[in-house]
Design a protein around this motif. Sequence first.
Motif, PDB file in Angstrom:
ATOM      1  N   LEU A  13       0.843  -1.203   0.000  1.00 10.29           N
ATOM      2  CA  LEU A  13       0.000   0.000   0.000  1.00 10.29           C
ATOM      3  C   LEU A  13       0.876   1.250   0.000  1.00 10.29           C
ATOM      4  CD1 LEU A  13      -2.743  -1.193   2.504  1.00 10.29           C
ATOM      5  CD2 LEU A  13      -3.078  -0.680   0.083  1.00 10.29           C
ATOM      6  N   GLY A  14       1.992   1.202   0.716  1.00 14.31           N
ATOM      7  CA  GLY A  14       2.916   2.339   0.736  1.00 14.31           C
ATOM      8  C   GLY A  14       3.471   2.613  -0.648  1.00 14.31           C
ATOM      9  N   LEU A  15       3.840   1.559  -1.352  1.00 16.27           N
ATOM     10  CA  LEU A  15       4.380   1.726  -2.707  1.00 16.27           C
ATOM     11  C   LEU A  15       3.322   2.305  -3.650  1.00 16.27           C
ATOM     12  CD1 LEU A  15       6.650   1.381  -4.711  1.00 16.27           C
ATOM     13  CD2 LEU A  15       6.122  -1.043  -4.872  1.00 16.27           C
ATOM     14  N   ALA A  16       2.083   1.829  -3.515  1.00 20.44           N
ATOM     15  CA  ALA A  16       1.006   2.330  -4.382  1.00 20.44           C
ATOM     16  C   ALA A  16       0.745   3.810  -4.130  1.00 20.44           C
ATOM     17  CB  ALA A  16      -0.275   1.530  -4.145  1.00 20.44           C
TER      18      ALA A  16
ATOM     19  N   ASP B 272      -3.501   7.638  -2.935  1.00 17.16           N
ATOM     20  CA  ASP B 272      -4.214   6.368  -3.021  1.00 17.16           C
ATOM     21  C   ASP B 272      -5.081   6.157  -1.773  1.00 17.16           C
ATOM     22  OD1 ASP B 272      -4.616   3.822  -4.332  1.00 17.16           O
ATOM     23  OD2 ASP B 272      -3.313   2.906  -2.829  1.00 17.16           O
ATOM     24  N   SER B 273      -5.361   7.242  -1.031  1.00 17.90           N
ATOM     25  CA  SER B 273      -5.922   7.052   0.311  1.00 17.90           C
ATOM     26  C   SER B 273      -7.334   6.452   0.311  1.00 17.90           C
ATOM     27  CB  SER B 273      -5.884   8.364   1.098  1.00 17.90           C
ATOM     28  OG  SER B 273      -6.415   9.405   0.326  1.00 17.90           O
ATOM     29  N   ALA B 274      -8.168   6.811  -0.695  1.00 16.45           N
ATOM     30  CA  ALA B 274      -9.541   6.292  -0.694  1.00 16.45           C
ATOM     31  C   ALA B 274      -9.545   4.784  -0.935  1.00 16.45           C
ATOM     32  CB  ALA B 274     -10.367   7.005  -1.772  1.00 16.45           C
ATOM     33  N   ARG B 275      -8.808   4.351  -1.969  1.00 18.34           N
ATOM     34  CA  ARG B 275      -8.718   2.917  -2.248  1.00 18.34           C
ATOM     35  C   ARG B 275      -8.073   2.189  -1.064  1.00 18.34           C
ATOM     36  NH1 ARG B 275      -5.598  -1.211  -4.234  1.00 18.34           N
ATOM     37  NH2 ARG B 275      -3.770  -0.016  -3.630  1.00 18.34           N
ATOM     38  N   ARG B 276      -7.026   2.806  -0.498  1.00 21.25           N
ATOM     39  CA  ARG B 276      -6.311   2.173   0.611  1.00 21.25           C
ATOM     40  C   ARG B 276      -7.234   1.917   1.800  1.00 21.25           C
ATOM     41  NH1 ARG B 276      -2.275   5.608   0.987  1.00 21.25           N
ATOM     42  NH2 ARG B 276      -2.967   6.830   2.767  1.00 21.25           N
ATOM     43  N   ALA B 277      -8.131   2.878   2.077  1.00 23.02           N
ATOM     44  CA  ALA B 277      -9.038   2.719   3.225  1.00 23.02           C
ATOM     45  C   ALA B 277      -9.896   1.460   3.068  1.00 23.02           C
ATOM     46  CB  ALA B 277      -9.915   3.963   3.370  1.00 23.02           C
ATOM     47  N   LEU B 278     -10.326   1.181   1.832  1.00 27.36           N
ATOM     48  CA  LEU B 278     -11.132  -0.024   1.585  1.00 27.36           C
ATOM     49  C   LEU B 278     -10.319  -1.301   1.783  1.00 27.36           C
ATOM     50  CD1 LEU B 278     -13.184   0.973  -1.591  1.00 27.36           C
ATOM     51  CD2 LEU B 278     -14.054   0.550   0.728  1.00 27.36           C
TER      52      LEU B 278
END
Lengths: 201, 201
Positions: free
Chosen positions: A170-173, A179-185
Motif C-alpha cells: 500500500l505504501g508503494l502504491a 491512493d488514500s480512498a482505495r487504501r481505506a477499503l
Amino acid sequence: MTIARAPQQERSRLTRERLLSSCIDVLARDGWAAATVAAVAENAGVSRGAAQHHFPTREALITAALEQMFDELTTSASARPGGLPAPGPDRIRAVVERAVAIYTGTEFKAALQVWAAAASDPTLRELILPMEEKFARAAHRMTVLALDPTGEDERVHRLAQVTLDLARGLGLADTLSDDSARRALVVATWSDQLVEVLGDR
Amino acid sequence: MTIARAPQQERSRLTRERLLSSCIDVLARDGWAAATVAAVAENAGVSRGAAQHHFPTREALITAALEQMFDELTTSASARPGGLPAPGPDRIRAVVERAVAIYTGTEFKAALQVWAAAASDPTLRELILPMEEKFARAAHRMTVLALDPTGEDERVHRLAQVTLDLARGLGLADTLSDDSARRALVVATWSDQLVEVLGDR
C-alpha cells in the motif's frame, strides 16, 4: 568555559539534526541523485560551510541520514501498545492502521529512493540491509505483541507478516498518486479478515 | 522490391525489440540513471549508430521501453484462467501465486526504478500513470475473474485488491535480497485465508 560552550554544542547538535531531517525530506521529494550536501543544506536553511563542517562528504551525510531514517522507522514501529484500544475488533483495526501508517510516511518514501539506488549499488546495499532487517524485526514484533501479548501464537506471527507486507504494498502504491480512498477499503477488508480469524483479542 | 525489403524490415523490427528488452534489463539491474542509449545498445550487442537510428534520444528509448514494460506486465496480468486448476483450494493458491509472480519479475524491478524516478519528475509521472492504471485494472480483473467467473461478488473484488497489494509489498521486499523462503510462508498464509473465506470456488 563549560558553561559558555554548552549553548554552542547545543546549536551544533540542532544544526546536525536539521541537516539529517532535511536530507530525508530531499530524498523523499527529489530522489536519490538530488540529495547532495549543497541541496540538503539549502533546503535546511543552513550555510554550505556549516553543512560541510558536519558532513565533509555526501557519503557521510547520506550514511548518517539513513541511520536516522531507519531509527525513526524502527521507533515508530516499536511504539508500545499503550496507545491502542482495549483488546477486541477496534484494537485489531488500530494495529493494521498503525502498520500502514509506517509505510505511508516521508521516511518510507525516502527509503524507497534508497532501495531503488541500492538495487544497483552493492556497497549501499550492504550498508542498509542490517538497518532494514532491524526495522523489519521491530515492526513485526510490535504487530505481534499488539495482537497477542504472549507472543506465542504462531498464527499471529504469520498474520503479522501478511499485515506488514500488505502495508508495504500500500505504501508503494501511494508514491505515484494519492491512493488514500482505495487504501481505506483495502485496510478495512484486511482488518475484517483479521477480526474474523482472531476473534475478540 | 517488396520481397527484398522484407527481411531488412524484419531485422530492423528485431533490433528494436532487442533494444527495448535490453532497456528493461538495464533499468532493473543498473537503475534509472544508467539506462542511456549507449549503455542499452552495448548491453543488447547492437551498435550505437543502429541504436540511435531507432531511438535518437534517451527520452524516445525510455518512453518506448516503458510502453513495452507495462504492456508485458498487463499481458501477464491478463492471462486467461485457462492454465489454472479446476475451482477449489488449488485454484485459489494458483491465483495468489500468479499475482505474486507478476510483482517479482524483471519488469517489476524495472518499474520500481521508474516509480522512484517519477516521484521527483512530474513529466515522467504523467507519462506512466495511465500505463500503471491500465496494468492495475488488468491485474485486478484477471484476479477477480479467476476467483469468480461471474465477476459480481463484491467481496471477491475487495479480496483481489488485498491480494494484489500484498503481492506488490512482497515484490518490493524481494528487491534488496532473496526473500523467497519468507515469501512462500506469507503466500501460504494468505492463500489459506482466501480458501477459508471463499470455500470451494
